[in-house]
Scaffold this motif. Structure first.
Motif, PDB file in Angstrom:
ATOM      1  N   GLU A 268      48.366  39.712  32.972  1.00 45.85           N
ATOM      2  CA  GLU A 268      47.415  38.668  32.563  1.00 45.85           C
ATOM      3  C   GLU A 268      47.577  37.393  33.384  1.00 45.85           C
ATOM      4  O   GLU A 268      46.578  36.778  33.784  1.00 45.85           O
ATOM      5  CB  GLU A 268      47.580  38.374  31.070  1.00 45.85           C
ATOM      6  CG  GLU A 268      46.564  37.422  30.504  1.00 45.85           C
ATOM      7  CD  GLU A 268      45.123  37.931  30.518  1.00 45.85           C
ATOM      8  OE1 GLU A 268      44.207  37.084  30.518  1.00 45.85           O
ATOM      9  OE2 GLU A 268      44.904  39.157  30.537  1.00 45.85           O
ATOM     10  N   ALA A 269      48.799  36.994  33.646  1.00 42.11           N
ATOM     11  CA  ALA A 269      49.024  35.768  34.419  1.00 42.11           C
ATOM     12  C   ALA A 269      48.450  35.898  35.831  1.00 42.11           C
ATOM     13  O   ALA A 269      47.818  34.963  36.341  1.00 42.11           O
ATOM     14  CB  ALA A 269      50.519  35.443  34.474  1.00 42.11           C
ATOM     15  N   GLU A 270      48.643  37.052  36.459  1.00 44.40           N
ATOM     16  CA  GLU A 270      48.127  37.262  37.820  1.00 44.40           C
ATOM     17  C   GLU A 270      46.604  37.341  37.841  1.00 44.40           C
ATOM     18  O   GLU A 270      45.969  36.960  38.826  1.00 44.40           O
ATOM     19  CB  GLU A 270      48.732  38.515  38.448  1.00 44.40           C
ATOM     20  CG  GLU A 270      50.182  38.367  38.821  1.00 44.40           C
ATOM     21  CD  GLU A 270      50.438  37.336  39.920  1.00 44.40           C
ATOM     22  OE1 GLU A 270      49.520  36.994  40.695  1.00 44.40           O
ATOM     23  OE2 GLU A 270      51.574  36.850  40.003  1.00 44.40           O
ATOM     24  N   LEU A 271      46.008  37.849  36.771  1.00 42.26           N
ATOM     25  CA  LEU A 271      44.548  37.948  36.703  1.00 42.26           C
ATOM     26  C   LEU A 271      43.878  36.584  36.737  1.00 42.26           C
ATOM     27  O   LEU A 271      42.768  36.439  37.219  1.00 42.26           O
ATOM     28  CB  LEU A 271      44.115  38.673  35.434  1.00 42.26           C
ATOM     29  CG  LEU A 271      44.396  40.152  35.372  1.00 42.26           C
ATOM     30  CD1 LEU A 271      44.085  40.681  33.971  1.00 42.26           C
ATOM     31  CD2 LEU A 271      43.599  40.898  36.418  1.00 42.26           C
ATOM     32  N   ARG A 272      44.576  35.592  36.190  1.00 36.37           N
ATOM     33  CA  ARG A 272      43.993  34.255  36.043  1.00 36.37           C
ATOM     34  C   ARG A 272      44.599  33.235  37.006  1.00 36.37           C
ATOM     35  O   ARG A 272      44.324  32.056  36.923  1.00 36.37           O
ATOM     36  CB  ARG A 272      44.149  33.795  34.595  1.00 36.37           C
ATOM     37  CG  ARG A 272      43.360  34.688  33.653  1.00 36.37           C
ATOM     38  CD  ARG A 272      43.468  34.276  32.207  1.00 36.37           C
ATOM     39  NE  ARG A 272      42.814  35.244  31.346  1.00 36.37           N
ATOM     40  CZ  ARG A 272      41.521  35.298  31.088  1.00 36.37           C
ATOM     41  NH1 ARG A 272      40.706  34.416  31.614  1.00 36.37           N
ATOM     42  NH2 ARG A 272      41.028  36.225  30.288  1.00 36.37           N
TER      43      ARG A 272
END
Length: 168
Positions: free
Chosen positions: A38-42
């Motif tokens: 999730e962190a990398e997606l955003r």
């Protein structure tokens, strides 16, 4: 994962070739964003500032703009819905699953339109063309293939920087 549509693989038509490449690139983008946390997606890892989720919504809107708003000449409420203040944007509450579903639904619509028309057919007049003569379906598809291929390459770099898989 859809196998790469090798140039030597038999194809029944140019339509089949275009759709094969679009399906391959679309699902490759989905595969890349599916393994990012999730962190990398955003998060943006590039000076241009885009995130993987923003790229996902951008590609969905590219198909919307070129097939529905452009070729079909449909009235589209927000053809530039992937942008906010002149950059790509995804609201914080929008999920990867929602964006993947929207991209795949847009791809299904593209497939339905392409299989129902001849590649030489000229698009409907409308605001997508910004005053120019509408393009043929074949030219629209060629543009979509290059757009997907280019952005999948960008996503390859981002996935590699995030510690994910690289290449095909």
């Amino acid at each position: 994962m859809i196998p790469f549509p090798e140039p030597t693989a038999p194809a029944g038509s140019r339509t089949e070739v275009f759709l094969g490449y679009l399906d391959y690139f679309r699902e490759s983008v989905v595969a890349k964003v599916s393994v990012l946390d999730e962190a990398e997606l955003r998060r943006s890892r590039l000076p241009s500032g885009w995130t993987p989720l923003e790229l996902l919504t951008h590609l969905r809107h590219v198909e919307l703009r070129w097939i529905e708003w452009g070729f079909q000449g449909r009235d589209v409420a927000e053809p530039w819905g992937d942008r906010r203040e002149d950059r790509w944007y995804v609201a914080p509450e929008v999920t990867r699953a929602e964006l993947v579903a929207a991209l795949r639904a847009q791809g299904a619509h593209t497939t339905a339109v392409v299989t129902a028309h001849d590649l030489a057919e000229i698009g409907a007049p409308g605001p997508r063309w910004d005053g120019a003569d509408p393009a043929s379906l074949e030219r629209v598809l060629f543009h979509l293939v290059q757009e997907y291929a280019r952005h999948l390459g960008h996503l390859d770099v981002v996935a590699e920087l995030a510690g994910g898989s690289t290449g095909e």
